[in-house]
Design a protein around this motif. Sequence first.
Motif, PDB file in Angstrom:
ATOM      1  N   ALA A 216       1.574  -1.031   9.286  1.00  0.00           N
ATOM      2  CA  ALA A 216       2.464  -1.656   8.313  1.00  0.00           C
ATOM      3  C   ALA A 216       2.915  -0.700   7.210  1.00  0.00           C
ATOM      4  O   ALA A 216       3.998  -0.866   6.659  1.00  0.00           O
ATOM      5  N   TYR A 217       2.075   0.253   6.888  1.00  0.00           N
ATOM      6  CA  TYR A 217       2.349   1.117   5.743  1.00  0.00           C
ATOM      7  C   TYR A 217       2.297   2.573   6.187  1.00  0.00           C
ATOM      8  O   TYR A 217       1.362   2.979   6.889  1.00  0.00           O
ATOM      9  N   TRP A 218       3.275   3.352   5.716  1.00  0.00           N
ATOM     10  CA  TRP A 218       3.415   4.744   6.132  1.00  0.00           C
ATOM     11  C   TRP A 218       3.545   5.657   4.932  1.00  0.00           C
ATOM     12  O   TRP A 218       4.191   5.297   3.937  1.00  0.00           O
ATOM     13  N   GLY A 219       2.956   6.835   5.043  1.00  0.00           N
ATOM     14  CA  GLY A 219       3.179   7.881   4.063  1.00  0.00           C
ATOM     15  C   GLY A 219       4.481   8.605   4.367  1.00  0.00           C
ATOM     16  O   GLY A 219       5.141   8.353   5.384  1.00  0.00           O
ATOM     17  N   GLN A 220       4.825   9.540   3.509  1.00  0.00           N
ATOM     18  CA  GLN A 220       6.138  10.191   3.579  1.00  0.00           C
ATOM     19  C   GLN A 220       6.185  11.357   4.553  1.00  0.00           C
ATOM     20  O   GLN A 220       7.260  11.823   4.883  1.00  0.00           O
TER      21      GLN A 220
ATOM     22  N   VAL B  78       0.850  -1.181   0.000  1.00  0.00           N
ATOM     23  CA  VAL B  78       0.000   0.000   0.000  1.00  0.00           C
ATOM     24  C   VAL B  78       0.890   1.236   0.000  1.00  0.00           C
ATOM     25  O   VAL B  78       1.737   1.395   0.871  1.00  0.00           O
ATOM     26  N   GLN B  79       0.691   2.077  -0.991  1.00  0.00           N
ATOM     27  CA  GLN B  79       1.449   3.336  -1.049  1.00  0.00           C
ATOM     28  C   GLN B  79       0.543   4.470  -0.603  1.00  0.00           C
ATOM     29  O   GLN B  79      -0.579   4.610  -1.106  1.00  0.00           O
ATOM     30  N   LEU B  80       1.032   5.252   0.340  1.00  0.00           N
ATOM     31  CA  LEU B  80       0.258   6.349   0.900  1.00  0.00           C
ATOM     32  C   LEU B  80       0.913   7.674   0.564  1.00  0.00           C
ATOM     33  O   LEU B  80       2.136   7.802   0.625  1.00  0.00           O
ATOM     34  N   GLN B  81       0.098   8.646   0.232  1.00  0.00           N
ATOM     35  CA  GLN B  81       0.581   9.996  -0.067  1.00  0.00           C
ATOM     36  C   GLN B  81      -0.098  10.977   0.877  1.00  0.00           C
ATOM     37  O   GLN B  81      -1.311  11.148   0.814  1.00  0.00           O
ATOM     38  N   ALA B  82       0.701  11.589   1.741  1.00  0.00           N
ATOM     39  CA  ALA B  82       0.181  12.600   2.649  1.00  0.00           C
ATOM     40  C   ALA B  82       0.360  13.985   2.032  1.00  0.00           C
ATOM     41  O   ALA B  82       1.379  14.250   1.382  1.00  0.00           O
ATOM     42  N   SER B  83      -0.608  14.849   2.248  1.00  0.00           N
ATOM     43  CA  SER B  83      -0.530  16.211   1.721  1.00  0.00           C
ATOM     44  C   SER B  83      -1.334  17.150   2.600  1.00  0.00           C
ATOM     45  O   SER B  83      -2.094  16.712   3.473  1.00  0.00           O
TER      46      SER B  83
ATOM     47  N   VAL C 248      -1.386   3.044   7.805  1.00  0.00           N
ATOM     48  CA  VAL C 248      -2.518   2.121   7.785  1.00  0.00           C
ATOM     49  C   VAL C 248      -2.034   0.705   8.049  1.00  0.00           C
ATOM     50  O   VAL C 248      -0.867   0.381   7.872  1.00  0.00           O
ATOM     51  N   SER C 249      -2.963  -0.126   8.451  1.00  0.00           N
ATOM     52  CA  SER C 249      -2.691  -1.540   8.615  1.00  0.00           C
ATOM     53  C   SER C 249      -4.016  -2.277   8.748  1.00  0.00           C
ATOM     54  O   SER C 249      -4.980  -1.717   9.255  1.00  0.00           O
TER      55      SER C 249
ATOM     56  N   SER D  75      -8.593   0.590  -2.303  1.00  0.00           N
ATOM     57  CA  SER D  75      -9.460   0.982  -1.192  1.00  0.00           C
ATOM     58  C   SER D  75      -8.809   0.605   0.123  1.00  0.00           C
ATOM     59  O   SER D  75      -8.064  -0.368   0.216  1.00  0.00           O
ATOM     60  N   LEU D  76      -9.115   1.400   1.130  1.00  0.00           N
ATOM     61  CA  LEU D  76      -8.642   1.098   2.478  1.00  0.00           C
ATOM     62  C   LEU D  76      -9.731   0.436   3.316  1.00  0.00           C
ATOM     63  O   LEU D  76      -9.653   0.414   4.541  1.00  0.00           O
ATOM     64  N   ASN D  77     -10.731  -0.106   2.655  1.00  0.00           N
ATOM     65  CA  ASN D  77     -11.780  -0.826   3.364  1.00  0.00           C
ATOM     66  C   ASN D  77     -11.178  -1.989   4.142  1.00  0.00           C
ATOM     67  O   ASN D  77     -10.412  -2.794   3.592  1.00  0.00           O
TER      68      ASN D  77
END
Length: 124
Positions: free
Chosen positions: A112-116, A1-6, A96-97, A27-29
Motif C-alpha cells: 500500500a505504501y511506497w518510498g521514493q 505511512v511515509q517511507l524514506q529510502a536511502s 510496506v503493507s 512503527s512498522l510492527n
Amino acid sequence: VQLQASGGGLVQAGGSLRLSCTASGRSLNGYGMGWFRQAAGKQREFVAGFTRSGGSASADSVKGRFTISRDAAKTTFYLQMIDLIPEDTAVYYCAVSRSIIASSIRTQSAYAYWGQGTLVTVSS
C-alpha cells in the motif's frame, strides 16, 4: 505511512551497499515490508521482503548476496547488498503493507505504501 529510502550510490562490481527504509513517525510492527527494483527499460521486480508475521523471501537472482533485516524498534528496515554486479543497477524501492503474507510478498499491488526510490549503480 511515509517511507524514506536511502543508501544508494555508485559502487564497483564486487562492492557492497546497505539501503535503508525509514517510516516517519511510526512503527512498522505488524506490517509486511519489501524491497523492489526497477532497471532502466525493465519492469519493477521483487527483491526481498518480510511478511507481516516475520517470514522472509528473496528473489533467486539475489539469494546469498542480499539480506533484508529490520531494527528492533521496527521503524527502519534494510537491504544489505554484497557482491554487487552490474545487473543489480536499478532504482530500489521500499514498500510496506499490513496485508503481506507468504502468497503476496512478491506482488507489487499488495503493497500500500511506497518510498521514493534510491538509485544503485554498479560499475564493471
